[in-house]
Write a protein that holds these residues in place. Structure first.
Motif, PDB file in Angstrom:
ATOM      1  N   ALA A   1      38.360  44.839  39.327  1.00 19.63           N
ATOM      2  CA  ALA A   1      39.051  43.642  38.845  1.00 19.63           C
ATOM      3  C   ALA A   1      40.452  44.016  38.433  1.00 19.63           C
ATOM      4  N   GLY A   2      41.269  42.960  38.299  1.00 25.37           N
ATOM      5  CA  GLY A   2      42.615  43.183  37.821  1.00 25.37           C
ATOM      6  C   GLY A   2      43.447  43.974  38.805  1.00 25.37           C
ATOM      7  N   GLN A   3      44.259  44.864  38.275  1.00 25.50           N
ATOM      8  CA  GLN A   3      45.139  45.669  39.119  1.00 25.50           C
ATOM      9  C   GLN A   3      44.358  46.536  40.083  1.00 25.50           C
ATOM     10  N   ASN A   4      43.151  46.931  39.660  1.00 21.62           N
ATOM     11  CA  ASN A   4      42.329  47.765  40.536  1.00 21.62           C
ATOM     12  C   ASN A   4      41.843  47.000  41.765  1.00 21.62           C
ATOM     13  N   ALA A   5      41.908  45.680  41.723  1.00 22.39           N
ATOM     14  CA  ALA A   5      41.451  44.873  42.854  1.00 22.39           C
ATOM     15  C   ALA A   5      42.596  44.261  43.645  1.00 22.39           C
ATOM     16  N   TRP A   6      43.844  44.565  43.247  1.00 23.31           N
ATOM     17  CA  TRP A   6      44.975  44.068  44.032  1.00 23.31           C
ATOM     18  C   TRP A   6      45.094  44.898  45.307  1.00 23.31           C
ATOM     19  N   LEU A   7      45.075  44.231  46.453  1.00 22.78           N
ATOM     20  CA  LEU A   7      45.059  44.921  47.739  1.00 22.78           C
ATOM     21  C   LEU A   7      46.390  44.751  48.461  1.00 22.78           C
ATOM     22  N   SER A   8      46.753  45.784  49.156  1.00 21.37           N
ATOM     23  CA  SER A   8      47.941  45.735  50.018  1.00 21.37           C
ATOM     24  C   SER A   8      47.569  46.287  51.398  1.00 21.37           C
ATOM     25  N   TYR A   9      48.220  45.735  52.406  1.00 13.10           N
ATOM     26  CA  TYR A   9      47.883  46.079  53.785  1.00 13.10           C
ATOM     27  C   TYR A   9      49.122  46.703  54.452  1.00 13.10           C
TER      28      TYR A   9
ATOM     29  N   VAL B   1      35.848  47.433  30.234  1.00 11.74           N
ATOM     30  CA  VAL B   1      37.130  47.565  30.920  1.00 11.74           C
ATOM     31  C   VAL B   1      36.899  48.192  32.291  1.00 11.74           C
ATOM     32  N   ASP B   2      37.460  47.535  33.290  1.00 10.62           N
ATOM     33  CA  ASP B   2      37.269  47.997  34.669  1.00 10.62           C
ATOM     34  C   ASP B   2      38.033  49.288  34.926  1.00 10.62           C
ATOM     35  N   GLU B   3      37.424  50.158  35.729  1.00 16.92           N
ATOM     36  CA  GLU B   3      38.073  51.360  36.229  1.00 16.92           C
ATOM     37  C   GLU B   3      38.056  51.314  37.757  1.00 16.92           C
ATOM     38  N   ASN B   4      39.004  51.984  38.342  1.00 15.17           N
ATOM     39  CA  ASN B   4      39.121  51.951  39.800  1.00 15.17           C
ATOM     40  C   ASN B   4      38.089  52.899  40.414  1.00 15.17           C
ATOM     41  N   ASP B   5      36.872  52.429  40.448  1.00 13.75           N
ATOM     42  CA  ASP B   5      35.777  53.246  40.977  1.00 13.75           C
ATOM     43  C   ASP B   5      35.186  52.648  42.254  1.00 13.75           C
ATOM     44  N   ASN B   6      35.827  51.622  42.809  1.00 11.60           N
ATOM     45  CA  ASN B   6      35.344  51.017  44.053  1.00 11.60           C
ATOM     46  C   ASN B   6      36.505  50.937  45.046  1.00 11.60           C
TER      47      ASN B   6
ATOM     48  N   ASP C   1      28.576  49.418  33.765  1.00 13.54           N
ATOM     49  CA  ASP C   1      29.239  49.178  35.040  1.00 13.54           C
ATOM     50  C   ASP C   1      29.901  47.811  34.975  1.00 13.54           C
ATOM     51  N   TYR C   2      31.214  47.787  35.087  1.00 11.95           N
ATOM     52  CA  TYR C   2      31.951  46.540  34.997  1.00 11.95           C
ATOM     53  C   TYR C   2      31.514  45.542  36.051  1.00 11.95           C
ATOM     54  N   GLU C   3      31.146  46.059  37.234  1.00 19.29           N
ATOM     55  CA  GLU C   3      30.743  45.168  38.325  1.00 19.29           C
ATOM     56  C   GLU C   3      29.406  44.508  38.051  1.00 19.29           C
ATOM     57  N   GLN C   4      28.635  45.046  37.089  1.00 16.47           N
ATOM     58  CA  GLN C   4      27.345  44.449  36.737  1.00 16.47           C
ATOM     59  C   GLN C   4      27.424  43.681  35.412  1.00 16.47           C
ATOM     60  N   VAL C   5      28.019  44.302  34.425  1.00 16.70           N
ATOM     61  CA  VAL C   5      28.119  43.680  33.105  1.00 16.70           C
ATOM     62  C   VAL C   5      29.578  43.741  32.673  1.00 16.70           C
ATOM     63  N   ARG C   6      30.185  42.585  32.515  1.00 16.75           N
ATOM     64  CA  ARG C   6      31.596  42.556  32.130  1.00 16.75           C
ATOM     65  C   ARG C   6      31.785  42.413  30.628  1.00 16.75           C
ATOM     66  N   GLU C   7      30.809  41.902  29.944  1.00 17.57           N
ATOM     67  CA  GLU C   7      30.916  41.788  28.490  1.00 17.57           C
ATOM     68  C   GLU C   7      29.528  41.695  27.893  1.00 17.57           C
ATOM     69  N   LEU C   8      29.431  42.117  26.646  1.00 17.38           N
ATOM     70  CA  LEU C   8      28.192  42.019  25.873  1.00 17.38           C
ATOM     71  C   LEU C   8      28.492  41.250  24.597  1.00 17.38           C
ATOM     72  N   ARG C   9      27.744  40.202  24.371  1.00 13.42           N
ATOM     73  CA  ARG C   9      27.856  39.430  23.136  1.00 13.42           C
ATOM     74  C   ARG C   9      26.591  39.666  22.324  1.00 13.42           C
TER      75      ARG C   9
END
Length: 820
Positions: free
Chosen positions: A585-593, A548-553, A516-524
């Motif tokens: 995140a990214g484009q998936n988090a760009w908001l328009s009203y 990689v984030d997906e538009n799931d929120n 889940d991108y919202e929990q873990v964004r990278e693993l080293r």
């Protein structure tokens, strides 16, 4: 008594031989002796005892005997450690012309890579009888021969040596002859027939004699030859050779049939008595098979190929006899010169086929034997190794490593050992040593990349392949087998191994759970590659796994409270702000009203990216007091997700009306049974209180700034300067009461007065007001208004100038008082 003394001498000689063998064994060389003609398997010497080796060690150390030459004369008994004969040995065949006959061999101890030289002397036994080349001889003697005349007789030949060789001659059969034995230059015995009594052909035409040759063996052996003497008529001239001795030097490669020399003898007689015939006397069977003498011409030629290694010189005795029986003899010496016709011979006495790459420098890999049958410079051998190989030669007998080996660079060597003699041109030969280098685990695995990274979309399936790491090991076999594993680590409190795993054989990295991108964004993480050596070698590589984030929120609206707007608001006035967030995140988090629904369309608008609700126009009296706005918030994902927010906007003329409207709206919105005082009212009151406090704070801050600025403008009483304060800071001067009547009068600006005026000492006065100010070259420019209109007052260097540009210039040495 004589037998006892002889037995004692033999025992003392045996003791000396044993002591000599023990001393030479300590120095790497053994000497033994054995009689010839001993049967196969006869004892020669106790090698194990002389070398101080235990019998059980013989088989483990790999001992063997190498004989020089093509025939194997000796062998080693592995059970007893004795050196025994492998063939019947004939001393006369091996050492025909050598007084001391010795055979040499080598003992190879492969376990120790040592070579011991063994010399075995072959002692002679009386196994040969003296023999004449011809057992029937004929001598022709003239009856005129005077008593005392001597006639050479053929020599007997005995191959034995020492006392077993030829010792004496005897003659029997007639009183007219006796035997005389002469000693030659080399110590050989030469029998001669001596005429003791005058001959008379009429009395006896023939005489029969017997010549015996005896050796010194025990028992002695005897050889006989019969001599028939024919009495001839008188012949008074004997043949005479041109030289008493002939010497010729011939190369060993002379062709068969070539003439070496011609001997010449002349006879003064005529007829049969003057005819000379040549013959060889005192010649061995071996020599007679090599050379040929023409009886008529005296020409000596080669009958078969010469070999310097078999014989370097030959001596012949040539006899010239006329028809009357008279003769002369001459000695012929043939010296064979060496020709470089034998290439060096190289043999591997002991060699390794495999060697470890960590073998130290100087490790013996092969024992060589080099031999050249030529002599002198032609037999001097120089050995070398071809190519740039990590080996060297020691004493031409051992091949050793010159430096450390590296199997990863070269895994096999074909070492060419080349031997060249000193002839011109030089002959050479070579031998190849095939050597395989065994691997040692001296190389750690190496990854194909310095670091790895991969991108994995969130919400992946468990067990999804992320990437494959690959490492190679330059070693071989088990040492090059690479296995992979993860280094320990934790992610959000959980073991790293619960998130990803690596396949041990292939290096494939798998995700064990859905990320889940919202929990873990990278693993080293670190992956270790380890080979199969003992001890094992390893290396690590870092792996970065980006989720990689997906538009799931969908967007979430955080702040859509009721909004307040005065009815006197102008178009574009801010009414409220819709605040929303998106966990992506990214484009998936760009908001328009956008405004989806409104009670009064056209009255309000929403900022596309800011979410600010503003008035599209000024509210009218006919517009309702309460408005409901539905705002849609969308993200930019594919597909896009959205959320809605309902916003209540209240229009009011006064604060009391505003509060009443808010209370009414809150009562209508409250559910039955809830308290009358709603949360919205308290929020509005809190906002109003905070706004008042903020405005008061701003007024206080402005007052403090103005006071500070005014103090900075005041000049000290004794200074006419503004102390470096820019003229541009002086703004808002209310007016100037008077200015100079004439342009050439002085100006006095009071620095301690709190009124904004200029004092002029002259008869012309005019009231002016300061409209603007500027700075120029350390002075002040004032834009002023007076009764005569708007003009510019310029005061440069204690002068006042009125210009049409309506600016007042006051130099920096003037003082000015301004309240703002």
């Amino acid at each position: 008594l004589e037998k006892g003394e002889r037995w004692g001498r033999r025992q003392r000689a045996l003791l000396w031989v044993m002591l000599l063998a023990a001393w030479e064994a300590a120095w790497g060389q053994l000497r033994y002796s054995v009689p010839e003609e001993m049967p196969k398997g006869s004892f020669v010497g106790d090698v194990a005892k002389d070398l101080r080796l235990q019998l059980p060690e013989l088989s483990h150390r790999g001992m063997r005997i190498l004989n020089k030459g093509r025939t194997q004369y000796f062998a080693l008994d592995g059970k007893t450690g004795h050196l025994v004969t492998a063939e019947r040995i004939d001393r006369e065949q091996l050492c025909r012309l050598v007084e001391k006959c010795a055979l040499r061999c080598e003992l190879i101890v492969e376990g120790e890579m040592q070579v011991y030289r063994i010399e075995v002397e072959i002692t002679d036994i009386n196994d040969n009888t003296p023999s004449f080349k011809e057992i029937e001889l004929e001598e022709r003697i003239s009856e005129m021969t005077a008593p005392g005349s001597r006639f050479p007789l053929p020599d007997a030949h005995d191959p034995d040596s020492g006392r077993n060789s030829l010792q004496s001659y005897e003659l029997s059969g007639d009183e007219h002859f006796s035997l005389a034995v002469q000693t030659g230059p080399g110590g050989d015995q030469r029998p001669e027939l001596v005429l003791a009594k005058a001959l008379d052909r009429e009395e006896a035409a023939f005489h029969e004699l017997v010549l015996r040759a005896m050796d010194g063996g025990d028992p002695a052996r005897t050889g006989t030859a019969r001599i028939r003497v024919t009495v001839l008529d008188a012949n008074d001239n004997a043949p005479v050779f041109s030289q008493a001795e002939y010497t010729v030097r011939v190369p060993e490669d002379v062709s068969v049939g070539s003439t070496l020399l011609i001997v010449t003898a002349t006879d003064a007689d005529e007829g049969v008595n003057g005819h000379v015939e040549y013959s060889l006397k005192k010649v061995s069977d071996r020599t007679s098979n090599i050379f040929h003498l023409d009886s008529e011409s005296g020409e000596i030629s080669v009958f078969r190929i010469l070999d310097y290694e078999e014989g370097d010189s030959y001596e012949l005795e040539v006899q010239a006899r006329d028809g009357g029986g008279l003769f002369d003899a001459a000695k012929v010496t043939i010296i064979v010169t060496d020709v470089n016709d034998n290439a060096p011979e190289i043999s591997m006495r002991s060699a390794l086929s495999e060697i470890s790459e960590d073998a130290p420098s100087g490790t013996v890999v092969a024992l060589l034997h080099v031999e050249d049958h030529d002599s002198g410079p032609n037999g001097e051998v120089r050995c070398s190794l071809d190519g740039d190989v990590p080996f060297r030669l020691e004493n031409y007998y051992r091949v050793v490593t010159a430096r450390e080996l590296d199997r990863e660079q070269v895994s096999e060597y074909n070492v060419t050992v080349r031997a060249a003699d000193g002839g011109s041109p030089a002959l050479q030969s070579s031998a190849v040593l095939a050597l395989r280098v065994l691997d040692v685990n001296d190389n750690a695995p190496v990854f194909a990349e310095e670091r790895y990274s991969a991108r994995l979309a969130e919400n992946n399936a468990a067990g999804a392949l992320v990437l494959t790491v690959r490492a190679t090991d330059a070693d071989w076999g088990q040492n090059a087998r690479v296995r992979y594993r993860l280094s320990e680590g934790r992610v959000r409190g959980a073991p790293l191994s619960s998130y990803v795993s690596v396949q041990a054989e292939t290096g494939a990295l798998y995700a064990l759970r859905s990320l889940d991108y919202e929990q873990v964004r990278e693993l080293r993480l670190w992956v270790r590659a380890e080979d199969g050596g003992a001890p094992a070698l390893s290396s690590n590589v870092s792996v970065l796994l980006l989720v990689v984030d997906e538009n799931d929120n969908a967007p979430q609206v955080l702040y859509p409270p009721p909004a307040l707007a005065p009815r006197w608001s102008e178009a574009g006035a801010l009414v409220a702000k819709v605040v929303a967030v998106d966990a992506d995140a990214g484009q998936n988090a760009w908001l328009s009203y956008e405004l989806a629904k409104a009670t009064e369309p056209g009255l309000f608008r929403v900022g596309l990216h800011s979410g600010e609700v503003r008035t599209a126009r000024s509210p009218l009296a006919r517009d309702a007091a309460r408005h409901s706005l539905v705002v849609v918030v969308k993200d930019h994902g594919r597909p896009a997700l959205s959320a809605t927010a309902t916003l209540q906007v209240v229009l009011a003329e006064s604060v009391a009306e505003l509060l009443a409207e808010l209370g009414s709206a809150a009562d209508e919105a409250a559910a039955p049974g809830e308290p009358a005082v709603s949360l919205t009212r308290w929020l509005v009151l809190a906002v109003a209180a905070v706004s008042c406090l903020f405005v008061a704070f701003l007024l206080l801050l402005l007052a403090l700034r103005l006071r500070r600025w005014r103090r900075q403008q005041l000049l000290p009483p004794d200074s006419g300067a503004l102390r470096g304060v820019p003229v541009s800071h002086f703004v808002g001067i209310d007016g100037v009461r008077a200015f100079l009547q004439s342009y050439s009068h002085d100006v006095s600006l009071t620095a301690d007065s709190r009124k904004t005026h200029l004092l002029a000492v002259n008869n012309f006065k005019s009231e002016i007001n300061v409209l603007a100010q500027d700075s120029h070259r350390g002075g002040a420019l004032l834009l002023c208004s007076c009764k005569d209109g708007v003009k510019e007052l310029h005061v440069p260097r204690q002068e006042i100038q009125i210009k049409d540009h309506m600016r007042l210039f006051i130099p920096s040495n003037y003082g000015l008082i301004s309240r703002n």
